[in-house]
Design a protein around this motif. Sequence first.
Motif, mmCIF file in Angstrom:
data_model
loop_
_atom_site.group_PDB
_atom_site.id
_atom_site.type_symbol
_atom_site.label_atom_id
_atom_site.label_comp_id
_atom_site.label_asym_id
_atom_site.label_seq_id
_atom_site.Cartn_x
_atom_site.Cartn_y
_atom_site.Cartn_z
ATOM 1 N N CYS A 135 0.911 -1.091 -0.048
ATOM 2 C CA CYS A 135 0.029 0.151 -0.013
ATOM 3 C C CYS A 135 0.841 1.161 -0.131
ATOM 4 C CB CYS A 135 -0.876 -0.114 1.202
ATOM 5 S SG CYS A 135 -2.070 1.374 1.307
ATOM 6 N N VAL A 136 0.570 2.126 -0.893
ATOM 7 C CA VAL A 136 1.281 3.672 -0.728
ATOM 8 C C VAL A 136 -0.025 4.607 -0.754
ATOM 9 C CG1 VAL A 136 3.006 2.618 -2.401
ATOM 10 C CG2 VAL A 136 0.900 3.586 -3.526
ATOM 11 N N VAL A 146 -3.482 1.880 -3.779
ATOM 12 C CA VAL A 146 -3.060 3.009 -3.766
ATOM 13 C C VAL A 146 -3.962 3.715 -2.751
ATOM 14 C CG1 VAL A 146 -2.880 5.092 -5.139
ATOM 15 C CG2 VAL A 146 -2.177 2.946 -5.896
ATOM 16 N N MET A 147 -3.699 4.427 -1.724
ATOM 17 C CA MET A 147 -4.659 4.659 -0.687
ATOM 18 C C MET A 147 -4.134 6.170 -0.183
ATOM 19 S SD MET A 147 -7.089 3.750 1.277
ATOM 20 C CE MET A 147 -7.152 2.039 1.509
ATOM 21 N N GLY A 148 -4.416 7.145 -1.028
ATOM 22 C CA GLY A 148 -4.939 6.945 -2.383
ATOM 23 C C GLY A 148 -4.800 8.238 -3.277
ATOM 24 N N ALA A 202 -8.278 0.870 -5.386
ATOM 25 C CA ALA A 202 -8.432 2.245 -5.761
ATOM 26 C C ALA A 202 -8.805 3.033 -4.220
ATOM 27 C CB ALA A 202 -9.284 2.792 -6.727
ATOM 28 N N GLY A 203 -7.958 3.817 -3.592
ATOM 29 C CA GLY A 203 -8.232 4.321 -2.450
ATOM 30 C C GLY A 203 -8.681 5.872 -2.866
ATOM 31 N N PHE A 204 -9.825 6.566 -2.297
ATOM 32 C CA PHE A 204 -10.434 7.552 -2.353
ATOM 33 C C PHE A 204 -10.462 8.460 -1.089
ATOM 34 C CE2 PHE A 204 -13.416 6.688 -6.202
ATOM 35 C CZ PHE A 204 -12.103 6.460 -7.176
#
Length: 272
Positions: free
Chosen positions: A62-63, A95-97, A126-128
């Motif tokens: 996770c990034v 990707v957080m996000g 997909a991180g929002f």
Amino acid sequence: MKLMWFHLMPYTELPDDFNKKHPSVWVDIHSSLFDPRRAHHMYNDFMDELEFAAECGLDAICVNEHHSNGYGLMPSPNLIASSLARRTTDTALCVMGNSLALYNPPTRVAEEFAMIDCISGGRLIAGFPVGSPMDTCYAYGQNPSLLRERYYEAHDLIKKAWTAKEVFAWNGKHYQLPMVSIWPKSVQRPHPPIWVPGNASPSTWDFVIKQDYSYCFLTYFGAKGAEHMVNGYWERAEELGRDRNPYRMGFLVPVGVSETDEQSEAEYGAAA
């Protein structure tokens, strides 16, 4: 339970007296402290760590996105994720996000996330995030009173861009686009799974639950300290007609690791 490795990519060579001479590590941190020659090695070390976590069999790596700070050197996590997509094979890429309200137009997020999903063969999460005030309001100058509505409109635009089969026009309050047609499309259909990080905001709870996304609680106070918040989230989910499927929530747990057991024991003995 699924386990993922979350990396902030902090600048590792701040001076020892940093906390005595500087008010914070975010936004007002002085750029003279940044050495790009050393950062070259840091970035590559961080990438090695993420790739190693994938090799170790973690379910996801996770990034995330932060701006103008010394503890997170990822103003564009998509750059990191696109590289990881080529250097890993089976591990999910979270990707957080992308802080949606910072992108104008938000279709940029739809495009880049679709690219990462294609490059990785359908492994993107997909991180929002709504975004922290330090990033959204201080670093990027967003009006805090409009941040949520910009976020919601950006979300709706991205979702439609991912799922629409025809070119469409978007005439919203904050974004106006005469022609929207996302190329490429994501491998995962109708779109990659969407996770929303948060820090116990009830409005974010309601949004996530109604959209049937996963809520990712960020806490630095351990499981016991977060118990009240977690219970409140599940109670709210039930009020809105959702079950307690454990995959409706992610939970950030900081873990401290010493270099050796001997060092840990010596430090414990000295403290005692």
